[in-house]
Design a protein around this motif. Structure first.
Motif, PDB file in Angstrom:
ATOM      1  N   TYR A 146       1.157  -1.457  -0.061  1.00 41.69           N
ATOM      2  CA  TYR A 146      -0.057  -0.262  -0.275  1.00 41.69           C
ATOM      3  C   TYR A 146       0.827   1.414  -0.500  1.00 41.69           C
ATOM      4  CZ  TYR A 146      -3.692   3.284   1.308  1.00 41.69           C
ATOM      5  OH  TYR A 146      -4.337   4.131   1.798  1.00 41.69           O
ATOM      6  N   THR A 147       2.261   1.069   0.567  1.00 39.05           N
ATOM      7  CA  THR A 147       3.021   2.641   0.596  1.00 39.05           C
ATOM      8  C   THR A 147       3.545   2.721  -0.653  1.00 39.05           C
ATOM      9  OG1 THR A 147       3.476   2.504   3.425  1.00 39.05           O
ATOM     10  CG2 THR A 147       5.067   3.209   1.914  1.00 39.05           C
ATOM     11  N   VAL A 148       3.818   1.522  -1.653  1.00 39.71           N
ATOM     12  CA  VAL A 148       4.583   1.368  -2.575  1.00 39.71           C
ATOM     13  C   VAL A 148       3.509   2.131  -3.288  1.00 39.71           C
ATOM     14  CG1 VAL A 148       5.588   0.549  -4.622  1.00 39.71           C
ATOM     15  CG2 VAL A 148       6.173  -0.087  -2.222  1.00 39.71           C
ATOM     16  N   PHE A 149       2.328   1.163  -3.250  1.00 40.23           N
ATOM     17  CA  PHE A 149       1.200   2.311  -4.332  1.00 40.23           C
ATOM     18  C   PHE A 149       1.203   3.649  -3.910  1.00 40.23           C
ATOM     19  CE2 PHE A 149      -2.887   3.771  -4.644  1.00 40.23           C
ATOM     20  CZ  PHE A 149      -3.261   3.215  -5.853  1.00 40.23           C
ATOM     21  N   ARG A 171       4.309   9.918  -7.115  1.00 42.43           N
ATOM     22  CA  ARG A 171       4.673  10.497  -7.854  1.00 42.43           C
ATOM     23  C   ARG A 171       4.420  11.189  -9.069  1.00 42.43           C
ATOM     24  NH1 ARG A 171      10.414  11.892  -8.489  1.00 42.43           N
ATOM     25  NH2 ARG A 171      11.271  10.805 -10.256  1.00 42.43           N
ATOM     26  N   GLN A 172       3.545   9.779  -9.511  1.00 49.92           N
ATOM     27  CA  GLN A 172       3.212  10.176 -11.102  1.00 49.92           C
ATOM     28  C   GLN A 172       2.650  12.012 -10.367  1.00 49.92           C
ATOM     29  OE1 GLN A 172       4.865   8.225 -12.255  1.00 49.92           O
ATOM     30  NE2 GLN A 172       2.701   8.374 -13.800  1.00 49.92           N
ATOM     31  N   ARG A 173       1.960  12.653  -9.879  1.00 47.63           N
ATOM     32  CA  ARG A 173       0.623  13.318  -9.659  1.00 47.63           C
ATOM     33  C   ARG A 173       1.839  14.390  -9.470  1.00 47.63           C
ATOM     34  NH1 ARG A 173      -2.713  13.294  -4.477  1.00 47.63           N
ATOM     35  NH2 ARG A 173      -3.777  11.894  -5.665  1.00 47.63           N
ATOM     36  N   GLY A 216       6.009  19.181 -14.216  1.00 49.18           N
ATOM     37  CA  GLY A 216       6.478  18.595 -15.417  1.00 49.18           C
ATOM     38  C   GLY A 216       7.639  18.326 -16.366  1.00 49.18           C
ATOM     39  N   ASN A 217       8.126  19.350 -16.956  1.00 50.97           N
ATOM     40  CA  ASN A 217       9.919  19.506 -17.367  1.00 50.97           C
ATOM     41  C   ASN A 217      10.791  19.385 -15.607  1.00 50.97           C
ATOM     42  OD1 ASN A 217       9.347  17.309 -19.251  1.00 50.97           O
ATOM     43  ND2 ASN A 217      10.012  18.937 -20.437  1.00 50.97           N
ATOM     44  N   SER A 218      10.106  19.753 -14.754  1.00 51.71           N
ATOM     45  CA  SER A 218      10.709  20.946 -13.736  1.00 51.71           C
ATOM     46  C   SER A 218      11.035  20.004 -13.081  1.00 51.71           C
ATOM     47  CB  SER A 218      10.351  22.558 -13.461  1.00 51.71           C
ATOM     48  OG  SER A 218       9.008  22.112 -13.253  1.00 51.71           O
ATOM     49  N   LEU A 219      10.860  18.636 -12.757  1.00 51.33           N
ATOM     50  CA  LEU A 219      10.849  18.201 -11.440  1.00 51.33           C
ATOM     51  C   LEU A 219      12.064  17.345 -11.928  1.00 51.33           C
ATOM     52  CD1 LEU A 219       9.068  16.235  -9.718  1.00 51.33           C
ATOM     53  CD2 LEU A 219       9.187  14.567 -11.265  1.00 51.33           C
ATOM     54  N   THR A 220      12.642  18.435 -10.279  1.00 51.24           N
ATOM     55  CA  THR A 220      14.491  17.503 -10.385  1.00 51.24           C
ATOM     56  C   THR A 220      14.106  16.914  -9.127  1.00 51.24           C
ATOM     57  OG1 THR A 220      13.224  18.831  -7.733  1.00 51.24           O
ATOM     58  CG2 THR A 220      14.297  20.421  -8.799  1.00 51.24           C
ATOM     59  N   SER A 221      15.061  15.902  -8.754  1.00 52.69           N
ATOM     60  CA  SER A 221      15.307  14.901  -8.175  1.00 52.69           C
ATOM     61  C   SER A 221      15.548  14.325  -7.192  1.00 52.69           C
ATOM     62  CB  SER A 221      16.550  14.297  -9.308  1.00 52.69           C
ATOM     63  OG  SER A 221      17.478  15.261  -8.887  1.00 52.69           O
ATOM     64  N   SER A 222      15.512  15.596  -6.023  1.00 51.32           N
ATOM     65  CA  SER A 222      15.938  15.528  -5.045  1.00 51.32           C
ATOM     66  C   SER A 222      14.436  14.843  -5.014  1.00 51.32           C
ATOM     67  CB  SER A 222      15.559  17.136  -4.141  1.00 51.32           C
ATOM     68  OG  SER A 222      14.552  17.317  -4.720  1.00 51.32           O
ATOM     69  N   SER A 265      12.125  14.312  -1.206  1.00 50.83           N
ATOM     70  CA  SER A 265      11.982  14.282   0.019  1.00 50.83           C
ATOM     71  C   SER A 265      12.386  13.967   1.477  1.00 50.83           C
ATOM     72  CB  SER A 265      10.247  15.140   0.469  1.00 50.83           C
ATOM     73  OG  SER A 265       9.458  13.712   0.215  1.00 50.83           O
ATOM     74  N   PRO A 266      12.253  14.397   2.909  1.00 51.65           N
ATOM     75  CA  PRO A 266      12.388  13.730   4.355  1.00 51.65           C
ATOM     76  C   PRO A 266      11.404  12.326   4.251  1.00 51.65           C
ATOM     77  CG  PRO A 266      12.854  16.085   4.701  1.00 51.65           C
ATOM     78  CD  PRO A 266      12.203  16.140   3.013  1.00 51.65           C
ATOM     79  N   GLU A 267      10.344  13.380   3.895  1.00 52.23           N
ATOM     80  CA  GLU A 267       9.102  11.653   3.778  1.00 52.23           C
ATOM     81  C   GLU A 267       9.377  11.177   3.853  1.00 52.23           C
ATOM     82  OE1 GLU A 267       8.888  14.838   3.813  1.00 52.23           O
ATOM     83  OE2 GLU A 267       7.760  16.123   5.577  1.00 52.23           O
ATOM     84  N   THR A 268       9.777  11.096   2.307  1.00 50.47           N
ATOM     85  CA  THR A 268       9.660   9.802   0.726  1.00 50.47           C
ATOM     86  C   THR A 268      11.124   9.123   1.523  1.00 50.47           C
ATOM     87  OG1 THR A 268       8.678  11.061  -1.193  1.00 50.47           O
ATOM     88  CG2 THR A 268      10.187   8.958  -1.293  1.00 50.47           C
TER      89      THR A 268
END
Length: 303
Positions: free
Chosen positions: A202-205, A211-213, A219-225, A227-230
């Motif tokens: 369930y957590t992976v889902f 991530r998709q949202r 869009g393309n401006s998504l960084t590779s950083s 988050s601490p929660e992730t």
């Protein structure tokens, strides 16, 4: 040339010493942080408890096996064998229970507001301590039969029933052995394993959907950083994967021990049983950014 027994003893000594050092460091860090450091997260209470019970697992399994493989025989009497096996099984069950609670808490924390888990978000941190007490009472009572079955070192080589664990023995019939493991030992363990697998899936889902949202919004401006929660969630998932993997391998070897006796199986099973307690602390130290944060805050206060 080093003999096989000495090599085994050194392996157990290295595993026990290194694992106990890592768990003791986390236990010290979280304990000091609780009194003088920043406020602990609810998940930190679970990690503190996990480090404590993992230390118990390592000391109760690694120390006797190290001593026996290095040539020390009959160092435990009947009472010593009962207590060592009892506290090892209780600590191992508590490690399983704590890892299950970790996975469940992380799934509840990540669940969206409109899900059925949303109502548990505010209640979950308050339930951690009562759940600890419940787990301790349940496993102390569940494993009390070990005090009856486990015996001291078997000196009579004609005894064929039961299991010889090098330094102690469990001389009871195979039918009772199988019934006890399935009804009392394996069923609660399988329930916890099932909960861990379900909450981890369930957590992976949830992470994938998030991530998709985020990709759709940025869009393309998504960084590779990350988050601490992730990152904390990925650490918990890694702990669950490690525990389930080592537990399944060790369970297979334990079932093999019910069929046939082998010193190789005994040593391998003992080594696998201590793998998760030995490596889990280093997974947390490397993966959890809060460990570094709390350590440097304490370091600055001490100097």
């Amino acid at each position: 040339m080093i003999s096989k027994d000495i090599a085994l003893g050194l392996c157990f000594l290295f595993q026990t010493g290194l694992g106990a050092l890592g768990n003791s460091f986390l236990l010290w860090l979280y304990t000091i942080t609780f009194f003088i450091g920043p406020r602990l997260r609810p998940i930190d209470l679970l990690l503190t408890h996990l480090a404590f019970v993992n230390d118990l697992v390592l000391l109760s399994k690694g120390v006797p096996h190290t001593m026996s493989t290095l040539g020390l025989t009959n160092f435990l009497d009947d009472v010593g064998c009962k207590l060592i096996f009892y506290f090892h099984k209780v600590a191992r069950d508590l490690s399983l229970c704590t890892t299950c609670l970790l996975s469940s808490l992380q799934a509840i924390t990540l669940s969206p507001r409109n899900s059925w888990c949303a109502k548990l978000k505010s209640r979950a941190p308050k339930c951690i301590v009562p759940l600890f007490l419940l787990c301790w009472v349940f496993h102390l009572l569940k494993n009390i039969m070990i005090l009856t079955f486990v015996k001291g070192p078997v000196r009579d080589k004609n005894i064929t029933e039961g299991q010889d664990f090098i330094y102690c023995a469990v001389p009871f019939s195979a039918s009772l052995n199988i019934a006890m493991h399935i009804l009392i030992i394996f069923l609660p363990d399988l329930l916890c394993i099932g909960i861990m697998v379900g909450t981890s899936g369930y957590t992976v889902f949830l992470l994938y959907r998030h991530r998709q949202r985020v990709q759709y919004i940025h869009g393309n401006s998504l960084t590779s950083s990350v988050s601490p929660e992730t990152r904390a969630t990925q650490t918990v998932l890694l702990l669950v994967i490690l525990f389930v993997s080592f537990y399944c391998l060790n369970s297979i070897l334990m079932l093999c021990l019910l069929i046939g006796q082998s010193s190789w199986l005994v040593h391998t099973s003992a080594f696998l049983a201590a793998c998760f307690p030995a490596c889990s602390s280093f997974v947390l130290i490397v993966s959890d950014s809060h460990v570094y944060k709390n350590f440097w805050i304490l370091w600055e206060k001490m100097i």
